[in-house]
Enzyme design. Structure first.
Site, PDB file in Angstrom:
ATOM      1  N   GLU A 139       0.846  -1.210   0.000  1.00  0.00           N
ATOM      2  CA  GLU A 139       0.000   0.000   0.000  1.00  0.00           C
ATOM      3  C   GLU A 139       0.875   1.252   0.000  1.00  0.00           C
ATOM      4  O   GLU A 139       2.087   1.180   0.211  1.00  0.00           O
ATOM      5  CB  GLU A 139      -0.922  -0.031   1.222  1.00  0.00           C
ATOM      6  CG  GLU A 139      -1.855  -1.232   1.182  1.00  0.00           C
ATOM      7  CD  GLU A 139      -2.889  -1.255   2.294  1.00  0.00           C
ATOM      8  OE1 GLU A 139      -2.747  -0.499   3.278  1.00  0.00           O
ATOM      9  OE2 GLU A 139      -3.844  -2.042   2.165  1.00  0.00           O
ATOM     10  N   CYS A 141      -9.380  -9.211  -7.018  1.00  0.00           N
ATOM     11  CA  CYS A 141     -10.169  -8.106  -7.584  1.00  0.00           C
ATOM     12  C   CYS A 141     -10.192  -8.230  -9.114  1.00  0.00           C
ATOM     13  O   CYS A 141      -9.424  -8.989  -9.705  1.00  0.00           O
ATOM     14  CB  CYS A 141      -9.596  -6.760  -7.146  1.00  0.00           C
ATOM     15  SG  CYS A 141      -8.082  -6.289  -7.995  1.00  0.00           S
ATOM     16  N   GLU A 177      -1.566 -10.134  -5.974  1.00  0.00           N
ATOM     17  CA  GLU A 177      -1.581 -10.954  -7.195  1.00  0.00           C
ATOM     18  C   GLU A 177      -0.784 -10.302  -8.313  1.00  0.00           C
ATOM     19  O   GLU A 177      -0.109 -10.981  -9.096  1.00  0.00           O
ATOM     20  CB  GLU A 177      -3.020 -11.177  -7.669  1.00  0.00           C
ATOM     21  CG  GLU A 177      -3.896 -11.926  -6.678  1.00  0.00           C
ATOM     22  CD  GLU A 177      -4.636 -11.020  -5.713  1.00  0.00           C
ATOM     23  OE1 GLU A 177      -4.083  -9.951  -5.335  1.00  0.00           O
ATOM     24  OE2 GLU A 177      -5.765 -11.359  -5.331  1.00  0.00           O
ATOM     25  N   CYS A 191      -6.899  -7.655 -10.990  1.00  0.00           N
ATOM     26  CA  CYS A 191      -5.960  -8.780 -10.846  1.00  0.00           C
ATOM     27  C   CYS A 191      -6.409  -9.977 -11.675  1.00  0.00           C
ATOM     28  O   CYS A 191      -5.569 -10.696 -12.232  1.00  0.00           O
ATOM     29  CB  CYS A 191      -5.829  -9.174  -9.377  1.00  0.00           C
ATOM     30  SG  CYS A 191      -4.888  -7.946  -8.442  1.00  0.00           S
ATOM     31  N   CYS A 243      -1.804  -4.719  -5.558  1.00  0.00           N
ATOM     32  CA  CYS A 243      -2.308  -5.967  -4.976  1.00  0.00           C
ATOM     33  C   CYS A 243      -1.245  -7.064  -4.999  1.00  0.00           C
ATOM     34  O   CYS A 243      -0.336  -7.063  -5.839  1.00  0.00           O
ATOM     35  CB  CYS A 243      -3.518  -6.470  -5.762  1.00  0.00           C
ATOM     36  SG  CYS A 243      -4.984  -5.456  -5.635  1.00  0.00           S
TER      37      CYS A 243
HETATM   38  N1  THU Z   1      -5.869  -6.528  -2.264  1.00  0.00           N
HETATM   39  C1  THU Z   1      -5.053  -7.460  -2.826  1.00  0.00           C
HETATM   40  O1  THU Z   1      -3.851  -7.527  -2.520  1.00  0.00           O
HETATM   41  N2  THU Z   1      -5.606  -8.303  -3.737  1.00  0.00           N
HETATM   42  C2  THU Z   1      -6.906  -8.253  -4.162  1.00  0.00           C
HETATM   43  O2  THU Z   1      -7.287  -8.999  -5.041  1.00  0.00           O
HETATM   44  C3  THU Z   1      -7.828  -7.301  -3.564  1.00  0.00           C
HETATM   45  C4  THU Z   1      -7.275  -6.386  -2.563  1.00  0.00           C
HETATM   46  C5  THU Z   1      -5.284  -5.585  -1.285  1.00  0.00           C
HETATM   47  C6  THU Z   1      -5.223  -4.176  -1.757  1.00  0.00           C
HETATM   48  C7  THU Z   1      -5.234  -3.415  -0.450  1.00  0.00           C
HETATM   49  O3  THU Z   1      -3.905  -3.312   0.019  1.00  0.00           O
HETATM   50  C8  THU Z   1      -6.005  -4.308   0.494  1.00  0.00           C
HETATM   51  O4  THU Z   1      -6.088  -5.585  -0.121  1.00  0.00           O
HETATM   52  C9  THU Z   1      -7.424  -3.833   0.788  1.00  0.00           C
HETATM   53  O5  THU Z   1      -8.110  -3.553  -0.368  1.00  0.00           O
END
Ligand code: THU
Length: 128
Positions: free
Chosen positions: A38, A78, A49, A81, A47
């Site tokens: 983040e 998501c 993935e 991804c 993310c």
């Molecule tokens: N996140 C992922 O790493 N992968 C996903 O497929 C969905 C969300 C992360 C992004 C963010 O740092 C946290 O989860 C909350 O959205």
């Protein structure tokens, strides 16, 4: 699956407190990892993935056989991804979704999670 949980502990997720770890198994059964990273400028967050995808491709992987995503609850990747993973996946690429304490485990085909993946119709470039 253990590796995906380990990788989740390395996430940089001070804003959402939602750590995600991803392991991609390639065509040679090599494993590639990623966690979510983040940023104070929230929209720059990457993310797990997509970080795992970058790691896999950078290491020379070409096709993804299996993808494991671990977080405090079993969540599906998501949409962004899914599209990125699909670029390197096949109709039978499996996605395992697990939680960090081993209570939840789901198994899906990526092609079911992302029907009608966007693909360019042709790789040929317009003539100049
Ligand atoms: N996140 C992922 O790493 N992968 C996903 O497929 C969905 C969300 C992360 C992004 C963010 O740092 C946290 O989860 C909350 O959205």
């Amino acid at each position: 699956m253990r590796l995906a949980k380990d990788v989740a502990t390395r996430a940089h997720a001070p804003y959402s407190q939602f750590s995600v770890g991803c392991v991609i198994v390639d065509e040679n059964d090599q494993m590639h990892v990623g966690c979510n990273v983040e940023n104070a400028s929230y929209g720059l967050t990457m993310c797990a993935e997509r970080n795992a995808t970058g790691s896999a491709i950078s290491a020379g992987a070409e096709r993804f056989k299996t993808i494991v995503v671990a977080s405090r609850k079993a969540v599906t990747p998501c949409g962004a991804c899914r599209q990125v993973l699909a670029e390197f996946s096949s109709h039978d690429t499996e996605v395992f979704l697990i939680d960090l304490d081993g209570r939840q485990r789901e198994q899906h085909l990526l092609s079911h999670l992302l029907p009608h993946q966007f693909k360019l119709e042709s790789d040929s470039k317009p003539q100049s």
